[in-house]
Design a protein around this motif. Structure first.
Motif, PDB file in Angstrom:
ATOM      1  N   GLY A   1     -18.544  62.045 -45.905  1.00 24.36           N
ATOM      2  CA  GLY A   1     -18.726  63.375 -45.172  1.00 24.36           C
ATOM      3  C   GLY A   1     -20.081  63.898 -44.834  1.00 24.36           C
ATOM      4  N   TRP A   2     -20.879  62.937 -44.756  1.00 26.81           N
ATOM      5  CA  TRP A   2     -22.306  62.976 -44.336  1.00 26.81           C
ATOM      6  C   TRP A   2     -22.414  63.127 -42.697  1.00 26.81           C
ATOM      7  CZ3 TRP A   2     -25.591  59.084 -47.513  1.00 26.81           C
ATOM      8  CH2 TRP A   2     -25.581  59.677 -49.056  1.00 26.81           C
ATOM      9  N   PRO A   3     -23.030  64.116 -42.162  1.00 24.79           N
ATOM     10  CA  PRO A   3     -23.242  64.027 -40.614  1.00 24.79           C
ATOM     11  C   PRO A   3     -24.373  63.267 -40.507  1.00 24.79           C
ATOM     12  CG  PRO A   3     -24.115  65.923 -41.717  1.00 24.79           C
ATOM     13  CD  PRO A   3     -23.399  65.457 -42.927  1.00 24.79           C
ATOM     14  N   LEU A   4     -24.389  62.678 -39.136  1.00 21.48           N
ATOM     15  CA  LEU A   4     -25.727  61.825 -38.839  1.00 21.48           C
ATOM     16  C   LEU A   4     -26.340  62.229 -37.633  1.00 21.48           C
ATOM     17  CD1 LEU A   4     -23.329  58.339 -38.573  1.00 21.48           C
ATOM     18  CD2 LEU A   4     -24.614  59.330 -40.815  1.00 21.48           C
ATOM     19  N   LEU A   5     -27.808  61.871 -37.676  1.00 23.58           N
ATOM     20  CA  LEU A   5     -28.627  62.214 -36.762  1.00 23.58           C
ATOM     21  C   LEU A   5     -29.385  61.064 -36.225  1.00 23.58           C
ATOM     22  CD1 LEU A   5     -29.255  64.820 -39.172  1.00 23.58           C
ATOM     23  CD2 LEU A   5     -29.876  65.737 -36.805  1.00 23.58           C
ATOM     24  N   VAL A   6     -29.584  60.874 -35.142  1.00 26.72           N
ATOM     25  CA  VAL A   6     -30.279  59.973 -34.359  1.00 26.72           C
ATOM     26  C   VAL A   6     -31.448  60.685 -33.818  1.00 26.72           C
ATOM     27  CG1 VAL A   6     -30.764  58.357 -32.634  1.00 26.72           C
ATOM     28  CG2 VAL A   6     -28.794  58.299 -34.081  1.00 26.72           C
ATOM     29  N   GLY A   7     -32.558  60.670 -34.435  1.00 25.23           N
ATOM     30  CA  GLY A   7     -33.754  61.532 -33.924  1.00 25.23           C
ATOM     31  C   GLY A   7     -33.607  63.109 -34.572  1.00 25.23           C
ATOM     32  N   THR A   8     -33.232  63.904 -33.560  1.00 28.72           N
ATOM     33  CA  THR A   8     -32.794  65.274 -33.932  1.00 28.72           C
ATOM     34  C   THR A   8     -31.322  65.741 -33.673  1.00 28.72           C
ATOM     35  OG1 THR A   8     -33.655  66.001 -31.941  1.00 28.72           O
ATOM     36  CG2 THR A   8     -35.195  66.310 -33.905  1.00 28.72           C
ATOM     37  N   THR A   9     -30.793  64.629 -33.062  1.00 27.72           N
ATOM     38  CA  THR A   9     -29.245  64.960 -32.226  1.00 27.72           C
ATOM     39  C   THR A   9     -28.219  64.332 -33.412  1.00 27.72           C
ATOM     40  OG1 THR A   9     -30.375  64.604 -30.319  1.00 27.72           O
ATOM     41  CG2 THR A   9     -27.801  64.215 -30.361  1.00 27.72           C
ATOM     42  N   PHE A  10     -27.353  65.369 -33.570  1.00 28.89           N
ATOM     43  CA  PHE A  10     -26.087  64.766 -34.269  1.00 28.89           C
ATOM     44  C   PHE A  10     -25.303  63.970 -33.465  1.00 28.89           C
ATOM     45  CE2 PHE A  10     -27.337  68.765 -36.706  1.00 28.89           C
ATOM     46  CZ  PHE A  10     -27.331  68.226 -38.185  1.00 28.89           C
ATOM     47  N   VAL A  11     -24.831  62.815 -34.089  1.00 27.38           N
ATOM     48  CA  VAL A  11     -23.968  61.722 -33.132  1.00 27.38           C
ATOM     49  C   VAL A  11     -22.950  61.469 -34.021  1.00 27.38           C
ATOM     50  CG1 VAL A  11     -26.127  61.070 -32.046  1.00 27.38           C
ATOM     51  CG2 VAL A  11     -25.451  59.869 -34.026  1.00 27.38           C
ATOM     52  N   PRO A  12     -21.698  60.784 -33.329  1.00 23.59           N
ATOM     53  CA  PRO A  12     -20.552  60.242 -34.109  1.00 23.59           C
ATOM     54  C   PRO A  12     -20.849  58.882 -34.434  1.00 23.59           C
ATOM     55  CG  PRO A  12     -20.181  60.320 -31.771  1.00 23.59           C
ATOM     56  CD  PRO A  12     -21.568  61.047 -31.909  1.00 23.59           C
ATOM     57  N   PRO A  13     -20.155  58.314 -35.356  1.00 24.40           N
ATOM     58  CA  PRO A  13     -20.628  56.976 -35.727  1.00 24.40           C
ATOM     59  C   PRO A  13     -20.574  55.816 -34.728  1.00 24.40           C
ATOM     60  CG  PRO A  13     -18.950  57.981 -37.273  1.00 24.40           C
ATOM     61  CD  PRO A  13     -19.147  58.740 -36.100  1.00 24.40           C
ATOM     62  N   ASP A  14     -19.558  55.949 -33.876  1.00 22.39           N
ATOM     63  CA  ASP A  14     -19.764  54.803 -32.622  1.00 22.39           C
ATOM     64  C   ASP A  14     -21.223  54.730 -31.999  1.00 22.39           C
ATOM     65  OD1 ASP A  14     -19.080  57.349 -31.666  1.00 22.39           O
ATOM     66  OD2 ASP A  14     -17.433  56.479 -30.255  1.00 22.39           O
ATOM     67  N   ARG A  15     -21.744  56.145 -31.716  1.00 26.82           N
ATOM     68  CA  ARG A  15     -22.860  56.165 -30.955  1.00 26.82           C
ATOM     69  C   ARG A  15     -24.076  55.763 -31.836  1.00 26.82           C
ATOM     70  NH1 ARG A  15     -25.819  61.672 -28.215  1.00 26.82           N
ATOM     71  NH2 ARG A  15     -27.846  60.530 -28.029  1.00 26.82           N
ATOM     72  N   ALA A  16     -24.033  56.332 -33.124  1.00 29.84           N
ATOM     73  CA  ALA A  16     -25.037  55.761 -34.044  1.00 29.84           C
ATOM     74  C   ALA A  16     -25.106  54.254 -34.299  1.00 29.84           C
ATOM     75  CB  ALA A  16     -24.835  56.258 -35.472  1.00 29.84           C
ATOM     76  N   ALA A  17     -23.878  53.587 -34.256  1.00 30.26           N
ATOM     77  CA  ALA A  17     -24.026  52.158 -34.451  1.00 30.26           C
ATOM     78  C   ALA A  17     -24.562  51.366 -33.082  1.00 30.26           C
ATOM     79  CB  ALA A  17     -22.519  51.581 -34.641  1.00 30.26           C
ATOM     80  N   ALA A  18     -24.017  52.100 -31.829  1.00 30.28           N
ATOM     81  CA  ALA A  18     -24.446  51.384 -30.602  1.00 30.28           C
ATOM     82  C   ALA A  18     -25.867  51.623 -30.519  1.00 30.28           C
ATOM     83  CB  ALA A  18     -23.999  52.280 -29.503  1.00 30.28           C
ATOM     84  N   GLU A  19     -26.630  52.577 -30.830  1.00 35.03           N
ATOM     85  CA  GLU A  19     -27.927  53.051 -30.647  1.00 35.03           C
ATOM     86  C   GLU A  19     -28.907  52.192 -31.842  1.00 35.03           C
ATOM     87  OE1 GLU A  19     -29.624  56.438 -29.635  1.00 35.03           O
ATOM     88  OE2 GLU A  19     -27.973  57.788 -29.026  1.00 35.03           O
ATOM     89  N   LEU A  20     -28.281  51.942 -32.869  1.00 36.19           N
ATOM     90  CA  LEU A  20     -29.142  51.167 -34.026  1.00 36.19           C
ATOM     91  C   LEU A  20     -29.178  49.805 -33.338  1.00 36.19           C
ATOM     92  CD1 LEU A  20     -27.747  52.689 -37.054  1.00 36.19           C
ATOM     93  CD2 LEU A  20     -30.062  52.412 -36.520  1.00 36.19           C
ATOM     94  N   THR A  21     -28.023  49.294 -32.981  1.00 26.77           N
ATOM     95  CA  THR A  21     -28.116  47.776 -32.315  1.00 26.77           C
ATOM     96  C   THR A  21     -28.719  47.769 -31.180  1.00 26.77           C
ATOM     97  OG1 THR A  21     -25.538  47.740 -32.934  1.00 26.77           O
ATOM     98  CG2 THR A  21     -26.566  46.254 -31.376  1.00 26.77           C
ATOM     99  N   ALA A  22     -28.988  48.730 -30.376  1.00 22.42           N
ATOM    100  CA  ALA A  22     -29.598  48.568 -29.043  1.00 22.42           C
ATOM    101  C   ALA A  22     -31.350  48.716 -29.446  1.00 22.42           C
ATOM    102  CB  ALA A  22     -29.139  49.615 -27.955  1.00 22.42           C
TER     103      ALA A  22
END
Length: 205
Positions: free
Chosen positions: A26-47
């Protein structure tokens, strides 16, 4: 959201790991300062391999110690039946232990504790961000559920013993209790800036 094909998720399956953060913990995820869903988080980590994935320290307090002290403390936790204690290795320099939210303050004045990060303003960088990996993940190994986090005070004796071994201190039980008592007099929230666990200048969305 998909169901993880096998449990526990393996580190190389980025999407399975980030889904475990959101769906199981149940943890929210941030990439930088933006909250993101898991699929976007995974995509950005991969790219972008150098990007940092993080979560607010709302569901836990994050206790940062040196790698040597943290690893010795983990051995002691096991011997003293205190585990599993979720443990994250950050760039092989530090270990971050997760304890129940609001209970990390009593540890903040112990020798060897670098910082205690707590509350929604705090940030914890999460694997699979570069240089970060779970020694002991925050989920159960046998089923899709969170680990039960320990109370911060329960870890104090082991942390003192581990620091004594690696830091050469000779803290007596009375000194330990005094340090815990002093720290208990104030909240752990805000005891260290977010940069203590979420480095400044980290990746952005």
């Amino acid at each position: 959201m998909r169901t993880v094909a096998s449990w526990p998720p393996v580190a190389r399956d980025t999407l399975a790991v980030v889904e475990a953060y959101t769906r199981v913990l149940g943890w929210p995820l941030l990439v930088g300062t933006t909250f993101v869903p898991p699929d976007r988080a995974a995509a950005e980590l991969t790219a972008l391999p150098d990007i940092l994935l993080s979560t607010p320290c709302s569901a836990f307090d994050a206790v940062k110690v040196s790698h040597a002290v943290g690893m010795e403390a983990m051995v002691l936790f096991g011997r003293r039946d205190l585990g599993p204690v979720p443990c994250l290795v950050a760039r092989r320099d530090h270990v971050i232990l997760l304890v129940q939210a609001g209970t990390g303050g009593p540890l903040s004045e112990l020798e060897g504790v670098v910082s205690v990060e707590a509350g929604p303003g705090g940030r914890l960088v999460l694997p699979p961000s570069s240089g970060h990996q779970w020694d002991t993940p925050p989920w159960a190994i046998t089923s899709e559920k969170p680990c039960r986090l320990p109370e911060g005070r329960a870890l104090a004796e082991s942390l003192v013993d581990a620091q004594r071994l690696f830091g050469g201190i000779a803290t007596s039980p009375r000194q330990e209790d005094s340090a815990i008592g002093r720290a208990s007099a104030h909240s752990c929230r805000g005891t260290a800036p977010p940069s203590a666990i979420h480095p400044a200048g980290s990746g952005s969305s």
